[in-house]
Design a protein around this motif. Structure first.
Motif, PDB file in Angstrom:
ATOM      1  N   LYS A 137      -8.390  14.032  -9.042  1.00  0.00           N
ATOM      2  CA  LYS A 137      -9.552  13.369  -8.435  1.00  0.00           C
ATOM      3  C   LYS A 137      -9.854  12.119  -9.246  1.00  0.00           C
ATOM      4  CE  LYS A 137     -10.430  16.435  -5.273  1.00  0.00           C
ATOM      5  NZ  LYS A 137     -10.030  16.157  -3.908  1.00  0.00           N
ATOM      6  N   VAL A 138     -10.101  11.020  -8.571  1.00  0.00           N
ATOM      7  CA  VAL A 138     -10.567   9.797  -9.207  1.00  0.00           C
ATOM      8  C   VAL A 138     -12.035   9.655  -8.840  1.00  0.00           C
ATOM      9  CG1 VAL A 138     -10.337   7.291  -9.327  1.00  0.00           C
ATOM     10  CG2 VAL A 138      -8.292   8.725  -9.179  1.00  0.00           C
ATOM     11  N   LEU A 139     -12.884   9.623  -9.849  1.00  0.00           N
ATOM     12  CA  LEU A 139     -14.333   9.540  -9.646  1.00  0.00           C
ATOM     13  C   LEU A 139     -14.756   8.085  -9.782  1.00  0.00           C
ATOM     14  CD1 LEU A 139     -15.310  12.586 -11.892  1.00  0.00           C
ATOM     15  CD2 LEU A 139     -14.651  12.578  -9.477  1.00  0.00           C
ATOM     16  N   ARG A 140     -15.522   7.614  -8.809  1.00  0.00           N
ATOM     17  CA  ARG A 140     -15.914   6.202  -8.781  1.00  0.00           C
ATOM     18  C   ARG A 140     -17.417   6.058  -8.581  1.00  0.00           C
ATOM     19  NH1 ARG A 140     -11.474   6.839  -5.401  1.00  0.00           N
ATOM     20  NH2 ARG A 140      -9.672   5.596  -5.881  1.00  0.00           N
ATOM     21  N   SER A 141     -17.951   4.925  -9.006  1.00  0.00           N
ATOM     22  CA  SER A 141     -19.350   4.582  -8.748  1.00  0.00           C
ATOM     23  C   SER A 141     -19.502   3.848  -7.425  1.00  0.00           C
ATOM     24  CB  SER A 141     -19.904   3.686  -9.863  1.00  0.00           C
ATOM     25  OG  SER A 141     -19.959   4.385 -11.076  1.00  0.00           O
ATOM     26  N   VAL A 190     -15.710  17.028  -6.869  1.00  0.00           N
ATOM     27  CA  VAL A 190     -15.341  17.934  -7.959  1.00  0.00           C
ATOM     28  C   VAL A 190     -15.318  19.379  -7.453  1.00  0.00           C
ATOM     29  CG1 VAL A 190     -16.069  18.833 -10.208  1.00  0.00           C
ATOM     30  CG2 VAL A 190     -16.108  16.365  -9.779  1.00  0.00           C
ATOM     31  N   SER A 191     -16.304  19.774  -6.665  1.00  0.00           N
ATOM     32  CA  SER A 191     -16.335  21.130  -6.096  1.00  0.00           C
ATOM     33  C   SER A 191     -15.122  21.384  -5.217  1.00  0.00           C
ATOM     34  CB  SER A 191     -17.616  21.334  -5.268  1.00  0.00           C
ATOM     35  OG  SER A 191     -18.746  21.287  -6.085  1.00  0.00           O
ATOM     36  N   LYS A 192     -14.807  20.425  -4.363  1.00  0.00           N
ATOM     37  CA  LYS A 192     -13.631  20.560  -3.495  1.00  0.00           C
ATOM     38  C   LYS A 192     -12.354  20.645  -4.326  1.00  0.00           C
ATOM     39  CE  LYS A 192     -15.287  18.459   0.752  1.00  0.00           C
ATOM     40  NZ  LYS A 192     -15.123  17.356   1.722  1.00  0.00           N
ATOM     41  N   GLY A 193     -12.301  19.877  -5.408  1.00  0.00           N
ATOM     42  CA  GLY A 193     -11.126  19.909  -6.280  1.00  0.00           C
ATOM     43  C   GLY A 193     -10.891  21.272  -6.897  1.00  0.00           C
ATOM     44  N   MET A 236      -5.200  23.385 -12.496  1.00  0.00           N
ATOM     45  CA  MET A 236      -6.068  22.420 -13.164  1.00  0.00           C
ATOM     46  C   MET A 236      -6.678  21.435 -12.175  1.00  0.00           C
ATOM     47  SD  MET A 236      -4.018  21.226 -16.576  1.00  0.00           S
ATOM     48  CE  MET A 236      -5.418  20.302 -17.141  1.00  0.00           C
ATOM     49  N   LEU A 237      -7.938  21.109 -12.448  1.00  0.00           N
ATOM     50  CA  LEU A 237      -8.568  19.972 -11.792  1.00  0.00           C
ATOM     51  C   LEU A 237      -8.603  18.865 -12.836  1.00  0.00           C
ATOM     52  CD1 LEU A 237     -10.101  18.458  -9.606  1.00  0.00           C
ATOM     53  CD2 LEU A 237     -12.198  19.546 -10.447  1.00  0.00           C
ATOM     54  N   CYS A 238      -7.923  17.770 -12.568  1.00  0.00           N
ATOM     55  CA  CYS A 238      -7.833  16.637 -13.489  1.00  0.00           C
ATOM     56  C   CYS A 238      -8.612  15.472 -12.893  1.00  0.00           C
ATOM     57  CB  CYS A 238      -6.380  16.225 -13.687  1.00  0.00           C
ATOM     58  SG  CYS A 238      -5.338  17.548 -14.319  1.00  0.00           S
ATOM     59  N   CYS A 239      -9.722  15.118 -13.543  1.00  0.00           N
ATOM     60  CA  CYS A 239     -10.582  14.047 -13.045  1.00  0.00           C
ATOM     61  C   CYS A 239     -10.395  12.796 -13.896  1.00  0.00           C
ATOM     62  CB  CYS A 239     -12.049  14.476 -13.079  1.00  0.00           C
ATOM     63  SG  CYS A 239     -12.413  15.809 -11.940  1.00  0.00           S
ATOM     64  N   VAL A 291     -19.854  23.242 -11.411  1.00  0.00           N
ATOM     65  CA  VAL A 291     -18.666  24.024 -11.041  1.00  0.00           C
ATOM     66  C   VAL A 291     -18.147  24.897 -12.179  1.00  0.00           C
ATOM     67  CG1 VAL A 291     -17.895  22.390  -9.275  1.00  0.00           C
ATOM     68  CG2 VAL A 291     -17.048  22.166 -11.627  1.00  0.00           C
ATOM     69  N   GLN A 292     -18.785  24.829 -13.334  1.00  0.00           N
ATOM     70  CA  GLN A 292     -18.286  25.523 -14.532  1.00  0.00           C
ATOM     71  C   GLN A 292     -18.057  27.020 -14.279  1.00  0.00           C
ATOM     72  OE1 GLN A 292     -18.038  23.330 -17.394  1.00  0.00           O
ATOM     73  NE2 GLN A 292     -16.567  24.889 -17.933  1.00  0.00           N
ATOM     74  N   THR A 293     -19.033  27.685 -13.715  1.00  0.00           N
ATOM     75  CA  THR A 293     -18.931  29.133 -13.481  1.00  0.00           C
ATOM     76  C   THR A 293     -17.834  29.448 -12.465  1.00  0.00           C
ATOM     77  OG1 THR A 293     -21.261  29.392 -14.003  1.00  0.00           O
ATOM     78  CG2 THR A 293     -20.219  31.195 -12.793  1.00  0.00           C
ATOM     79  N   ASN A 294     -17.822  28.717 -11.350  1.00  0.00           N
ATOM     80  CA  ASN A 294     -16.798  28.958 -10.328  1.00  0.00           C
ATOM     81  C   ASN A 294     -15.402  28.695 -10.869  1.00  0.00           C
ATOM     82  OD1 ASN A 294     -18.808  29.606  -8.545  1.00  0.00           O
ATOM     83  ND2 ASN A 294     -18.637  27.742  -7.327  1.00  0.00           N
ATOM     84  N   ALA A 295     -15.243  27.621 -11.628  1.00  0.00           N
ATOM     85  CA  ALA A 295     -13.934  27.296 -12.182  1.00  0.00           C
ATOM     86  C   ALA A 295     -13.452  28.399 -13.127  1.00  0.00           C
ATOM     87  CB  ALA A 295     -13.982  25.952 -12.904  1.00  0.00           C
ATOM     88  N   ALA A 296     -14.347  28.906 -13.964  1.00  0.00           N
ATOM     89  CA  ALA A 296     -13.974  29.985 -14.885  1.00  0.00           C
ATOM     90  C   ALA A 296     -13.596  31.244 -14.104  1.00  0.00           C
ATOM     91  CB  ALA A 296     -15.124  30.273 -15.850  1.00  0.00           C
ATOM     92  N   THR A 297     -14.370  31.579 -13.095  1.00  0.00           N
ATOM     93  CA  THR A 297     -14.095  32.767 -12.285  1.00  0.00           C
ATOM     94  C   THR A 297     -12.762  32.637 -11.547  1.00  0.00           C
ATOM     95  OG1 THR A 297     -16.463  33.141 -11.988  1.00  0.00           O
ATOM     96  CG2 THR A 297     -14.984  34.227 -10.414  1.00  0.00           C
ATOM     97  N   LEU A 298     -12.469  31.428 -11.061  1.00  0.00           N
ATOM     98  CA  LEU A 298     -11.240  31.192 -10.293  1.00  0.00           C
ATOM     99  C   LEU A 298     -10.048  30.824 -11.184  1.00  0.00           C
ATOM    100  CD1 LEU A 298     -12.816  29.103  -7.375  1.00  0.00           C
ATOM    101  CD2 LEU A 298     -12.105  31.518  -7.318  1.00  0.00           C
ATOM    102  N   CYS A 299     -10.251  30.786 -12.499  1.00  0.00           N
ATOM    103  CA  CYS A 299      -9.203  30.436 -13.462  1.00  0.00           C
ATOM    104  C   CYS A 299      -8.635  29.034 -13.219  1.00  0.00           C
ATOM    105  CB  CYS A 299      -8.076  31.477 -13.465  1.00  0.00           C
ATOM    106  SG  CYS A 299      -8.643  33.107 -13.955  1.00  0.00           S
ATOM    107  N   VAL A 300      -9.533  28.086 -12.961  1.00  0.00           N
ATOM    108  CA  VAL A 300      -9.158  26.686 -12.798  1.00  0.00           C
ATOM    109  C   VAL A 300      -9.628  25.938 -14.045  1.00  0.00           C
ATOM    110  CG1 VAL A 300      -9.524  24.574 -11.459  1.00  0.00           C
ATOM    111  CG2 VAL A 300      -9.267  26.768 -10.276  1.00  0.00           C
TER     112      VAL A 300
END
Length: 162
Positions: free
Chosen positions: A58-62, A79-82, A99-102, A119-128
């Motif tokens: 994911k590329v995050l932009r302003s 980020v959530s979709k990633g 991995m989600l690489c931003c 997304v911290q909790t979801n990522a940990a639960t999903l092992c991302v």
């Protein structure tokens, strides 16, 4: 074209580092297209394939290419979709590391904590695994940011010693 450029550089770097593996880009599956995969179909038993890593980029932009500002909710949604994409694509191929690489091109460096808090909790639960790299606009911008960090660290040490 920022995501495509990042993907191309990563693909070359991963291929150089993991020369015994195949680095796959844009692999179509029933759930969508993966950004990058590190796959070993050369060193295991004949006919076996090990999916070592899946990298969702994911590329995050302003701002958009037209100059209109992206609201914070747009970045949070990306980020959530990633996280969900990395999980789904990883499950689909039984991938060992997801991995989600931003790559953060936003005007201000808000840090990993702010970027991933929702997304911290979801990522940990999903092992991302979550990883973010801030991309500075210029060398001068990077020097200024490093100087500010050094000054903040000096202030913290001074305050702690009082």
């Amino acid at each position: 074209e920022a995501e495509r450029t990042v993907q191309q550089f990563l693909r070359v770097g991963l291929a150089a580092r993991f020369h015994w593996c195949t680095i796959r880009a844009e692999q179509a599956g029933k759930l969508g297209r993966t950004d990058l995969e590190v796959v070993d179909n050369r060193t295991g038993k004949l006919g076996s394939t090990t999916h070592h890593a899946l990298l969702e980029l994911k590329v995050l932009r302003s701002f958009s290419h037209s100059g209109s500002a992206y609201p914070a909710a747009t970045t949070e949604e990306a980020v959530s979709k990633g996280v969900n994409q990395a999980n789904s694509y990883g499950n689909d191929n039984n991938t060992l590391l997801r991995m989600l690489c931003c790559f953060d091109m936003r005007s201000d460096d808000v840090g990993d904590t702010t970027t991933f808090a929702h997304v911290q909790t979801n990522a940990a639960t999903l092992c991302v695994s979550l990883k973010r790299w801030y991309l500075y606009r210029s060398s001068e911008h990077m020097r200024d940011a490093l100087a500010l960090r050094s000054l903040a660290a000096t202030d913290d040490v001074t305050t702690a010693g009082q």
